[in-house]
Scaffold this motif. Structure first.
Motif, short mmCIF file in Angstrom:
data_model
loop_
_atom_site.label_atom_id
_atom_site.label_comp_id
_atom_site.label_asym_id
_atom_site.label_seq_id
_atom_site.Cartn_x
_atom_site.Cartn_y
_atom_site.Cartn_z
N PHE A 77 0.84 -1.19 0.00
CA PHE A 77 0.00 0.00 0.00
C PHE A 77 0.88 1.24 0.00
N GLU A 78 1.89 1.24 0.86
CA GLU A 78 2.79 2.39 0.96
C GLU A 78 3.55 2.63 -0.34
N GLY A 79 3.97 1.55 -0.98
CA GLY A 79 4.65 1.67 -2.26
C GLY A 79 3.74 2.23 -3.34
N ALA A 80 2.48 1.79 -3.32
CA ALA A 80 1.51 2.29 -4.28
C ALA A 80 1.26 3.77 -4.06
N MET A 81 1.14 4.19 -2.80
CA MET A 81 0.91 5.61 -2.51
C MET A 81 2.10 6.46 -2.95
N ALA A 82 3.32 5.96 -2.72
CA ALA A 82 4.51 6.70 -3.12
C ALA A 82 4.59 6.82 -4.64
N GLU A 83 4.28 5.73 -5.34
CA GLU A 83 4.30 5.76 -6.80
C GLU A 83 3.22 6.69 -7.33
N LEU A 84 2.06 6.67 -6.71
CA LEU A 84 0.97 7.54 -7.11
C LEU A 84 1.35 9.01 -6.94
N ALA A 85 1.97 9.33 -5.81
CA ALA A 85 2.41 10.70 -5.57
C ALA A 85 3.42 11.14 -6.62
N GLN A 86 4.32 10.23 -6.98
CA GLN A 86 5.33 10.55 -8.00
C GLN A 86 4.66 10.79 -9.36
N LEU A 87 3.69 9.95 -9.70
CA LEU A 87 2.99 10.13 -10.97
C LEU A 87 2.24 11.45 -11.02
N VAL A 88 1.57 11.78 -9.92
CA VAL A 88 0.83 13.05 -9.86
C VAL A 88 1.79 14.22 -10.03
N SER A 89 2.92 14.16 -9.38
CA SER A 89 3.91 15.23 -9.48
C SER A 89 4.39 15.39 -10.92
N GLN A 90 4.67 14.27 -11.58
CA GLN A 90 5.13 14.32 -12.97
C GLN A 90 4.05 14.90 -13.87
N MET A 91 2.82 14.48 -13.64
CA MET A 91 1.74 14.96 -14.50
C MET A 91 1.47 16.44 -14.27
N GLU A 92 1.53 16.86 -13.02
CA GLU A 92 1.28 18.27 -12.71
C GLU A 92 2.37 19.19 -13.24
N SER A 93 3.56 18.64 -13.42
CA SER A 93 4.65 19.47 -13.94
C SER A 93 4.41 19.88 -15.38
N GLY A 94 3.58 19.12 -16.09
CA GLY A 94 3.28 19.45 -17.48
C GLY A 94 4.40 19.11 -18.44
#
Length: 85
Positions: free
Chosen positions: A15-32
């Motif tokens: 679960f923790e790994g999934a949350m960390a990966e999700l946060a990383q994906l969101v950050s990458q997507m938000e960067s544009g």
């Protein structure tokens, strides 16, 4: 691109790994800065991670219900003070 396909098939380790990966994906997507195809792949992976996390939370909630005799109560600081004193 094969790495994105493999990443979408690979289940998270925890679960923790999934949350960390999700946060990383969101950050990458938000960067544009992601190209369109990478953004779509990131969105798809993020969707899978959200589903995985929701399923894990439901599983844990069921376990807690069993442990608590199916009588979950909202947490209150007052209840903690009463039991501790």
């Amino acid at each position: 691109m094969p790495n994105n396909t493999n990443a979408a098939v690979t289940p998270p380790e925890s679960f923790e790994g999934a949350m960390a990966e999700l946060a990383q994906l969101v950050s990458q997507m938000e960067s544009g800065q992601l190209p369109l195809e990478a953004s779509v792949a990131a969105y798809a992976r993020g969707s899978e991670l959200v589903k995985y996390c929701a399923a894990q939370l439901e599983k844990v909630e069921s376990q807690v219900k069993v442990l608590e005799g199916d009588m979950l109560k909202p947490f209150s600081a007052d209840g903690v003070d009463e039991g501790g004193q």
